[in-house]
Design an enzyme around this catalytic site. Structure first.
Site, PDB file in Angstrom:
ATOM      1  CD  GLU A 224      -3.351   0.260   1.998  1.00 20.23           C
ATOM      2  OE1 GLU A 224      -3.240  -0.724   2.771  1.00 20.23           O
ATOM      3  OE2 GLU A 224      -4.278   1.084   2.099  1.00 20.23           O
ATOM      4  CG  HIS A 240       5.662 -28.565   7.313  1.00 19.91           C
ATOM      5  ND1 HIS A 240       5.983 -29.855   7.687  1.00 19.91           N
ATOM      6  CD2 HIS A 240       5.937 -27.787   8.386  1.00 19.91           C
ATOM      7  CE1 HIS A 240       6.401 -29.855   8.943  1.00 19.91           C
ATOM      8  NE2 HIS A 240       6.396 -28.605   9.396  1.00 19.91           N
ATOM      9  CE  LYS A 332     -12.445   1.648  -0.162  1.00 15.35           C
ATOM     10  NZ  LYS A 332     -11.954   2.463   0.940  1.00 15.35           N
TER      11      LYS A 332
HETATM   12  O1  PA5 Z   1      -4.887   1.308   5.360  1.00  9.90           O
HETATM   13  C1  PA5 Z   1      -5.719   1.610   4.541  1.00  9.90           C
HETATM   14  O2  PA5 Z   1      -5.801   2.746   4.083  1.00  9.90           O
HETATM   15  C2  PA5 Z   1      -6.757   0.582   4.099  1.00  9.90           C
HETATM   16  O3  PA5 Z   1      -6.210  -0.701   4.207  1.00  9.90           O
HETATM   17  C3  PA5 Z   1      -8.032   0.737   4.943  1.00  9.90           C
HETATM   18  O4  PA5 Z   1      -7.752   0.428   6.287  1.00  9.90           O
HETATM   19  C4  PA5 Z   1      -9.146  -0.168   4.420  1.00  9.90           C
HETATM   20  O5  PA5 Z   1      -9.486   0.209   3.102  1.00  9.90           O
HETATM   21  C5  PA5 Z   1     -10.389  -0.104   5.289  1.00  9.90           C
HETATM   22  O6  PA5 Z   1     -10.765   1.221   5.545  1.00  9.90           O
HETATM   23  P1  PA5 Z   1     -11.136   1.657   7.035  1.00  9.90           P
HETATM   24  O7  PA5 Z   1      -9.922   1.364   7.849  1.00  9.90           O
HETATM   25  O8  PA5 Z   1     -11.445   3.103   6.949  1.00  9.90           O
HETATM   26  O9  PA5 Z   1     -12.324   0.829   7.407  1.00  9.90           O
END
Ligand code: PA5
Length: 339
Positions: A224, A240, A332
């Site tokens: 990310e 394993h 999204k």
């Molecule tokens: O770290 C991030 O930005 C994402 O992995 C979010 O955590 C994920 O999309 C879920 O969103 P939220 O944490 O607002 O529920």
């Protein structure tokens, strides 16, 4: 507010303040008291609901507390709960934004089953729907994954209270994390040195026990923040299956990164060492990370902090903005419009 001094336009600034965020917003005493009472009344299990950066918080708590728990602890990263989660369960619903659709779907299901609900969020739809429930509101403005310490500091004592366990406060851990960060580069590679070693390769983070979720977190942060492919695995399981893939590691530029624990039992220490030898015989050298700490709790958080910063350094070195998550946003939007 609790986020003063953090440049919200910089992931580096957010990650640098990890130790401070760990003590920035302590959970309300009533929130913890409700968890303690729920635990005393007898719960059948604990279920964590959340996605991505909000989900890993529960996984880290699970890794630290599961051995002391006399009830099962599950993590759900999906739209629905397993049947076993009934009104005798405590469900911790975590979403930093409060608007994640999978999490909201599970929240509704939890409510309809009558389970005890504990919510951690900044607001959004989740906060609206959780009116009148046990809710811990954390400050807005961070990226969800950078809010890990903020959410963990509420989650960890709540889970401990549900399990009627005593836990130490996080003040000392926070101070120690600050100290550890000052020593990066002296007692171990600095995050930028590790990032240079990982540049152009595919890191494979391997952990044991409480460091398994940290290996997964590191993989997600590489994905990310640094937009880099990465994998995670766990020992002894990897011995394993995964180990047979070692012959192809150099072809795919895979670099195993072992998250070593100060609390390894001798069988596990031997496993890591022998696994590393076998990989070396297959032409693949592993990196071993160790941080000297006094508890698995401190170790989990210190390792997370260090690897979070490594992902930021790698992003910088690749000329990538860790804050931009264009594909997640695009996906999204597509999901919303194509429906
Ligand atoms: O770290 C991030 O930005 C994402 O992995 C979010 O955590 C994920 O999309 C879920 O969103 P939220 O944490 O607002 O529920």
């Amino acid at each position: 507010m609790e986020l003063e001094g953090i440049d919200l336009a910089s992931m580096r600034s957010m990650v640098l303040r990890f130790p401070e965020l760990l003590v920035a917003k302590k959970p309300d005493i009533r929130f913890l008291e409700k968890a303690r009472r729920a635990g005393e009344s007898g719960i059948s299990g604990i279920c964590f609901v959340g996605m991505g950066g909000s989900s890993i918080v529960g996984e880290i708590c699970r890794g630290l507390l599961i051995e002391q728990s006399n009830v099962p602890i599950l993590t759900v990263r999906d739209y629905s709960l397993p049947k076993v989660v009934t009104k005798k369960w405590a469900v911790m619903v975590v979403s930093y934004s409060g608007d994640t659709e999978e999490t909201l779907a599970c929240f509704e299901e939890t409510r309809s089953r009558g389970a005890k609900i504990f919510v951690i969020t900044t607001g959004g739809t989740l906060a609206e729907r959780a009116q009148g429930k046990n809710i811990h509101v954390v400050p807005k403005g961070l990226q969800p994954r950078a809010a890990l310490p903020l959410m963990f500091s509420a989650m960890y004592p709540t889970v401990a209270a549900l399990l009627s366990l005593e836990t130490t406060g996080l003040d000392e851990v926070s101070a120690s994390l600050r100290q550890q960060a000052q020593n990066w580069g002296a007692t171990m590679d600095s995050p930028s040195t590790l990032a240079e070693k990982l540049k152009g390769s595919v890191p494979l983070f391997m952990g044991w026990k409480h460091l398994v979720p940290i290996a997964y977190r590191a993989k997600c942060q590489m994905n990310e923040n640094a937009k880099t492919v990465a994998f995670h695995g766990e020992l002894p399981e990897a011995d394993h299956n995964e180990i047979e893939a070692a012959m192809s590691y150099s072809r795919h530029s895979v670099v195993p990164v072992f998250l070593r624990s100060c609390f390894e039992e001798s069988t596990i220490k031997r496993r890591f060492d022998v696994t590393s030898e076998v990989l070396s015989e297959a032409g693949c050298e592993s990196i071993h990370l160790r941080i000297s700490t006094v508890s698995p709790l401190e170790e989990s958080l210190a390792m997370t902090h260090y690897l979070d910063m490594t992902s930021v350094e790698l992003a910088d070195s690749l000329g990538i903005d860790p804050l931009k998550i264009d594909r997640i946003a695009h996906l999204k939007r597509k999901l919303a419009s194509d429906w």
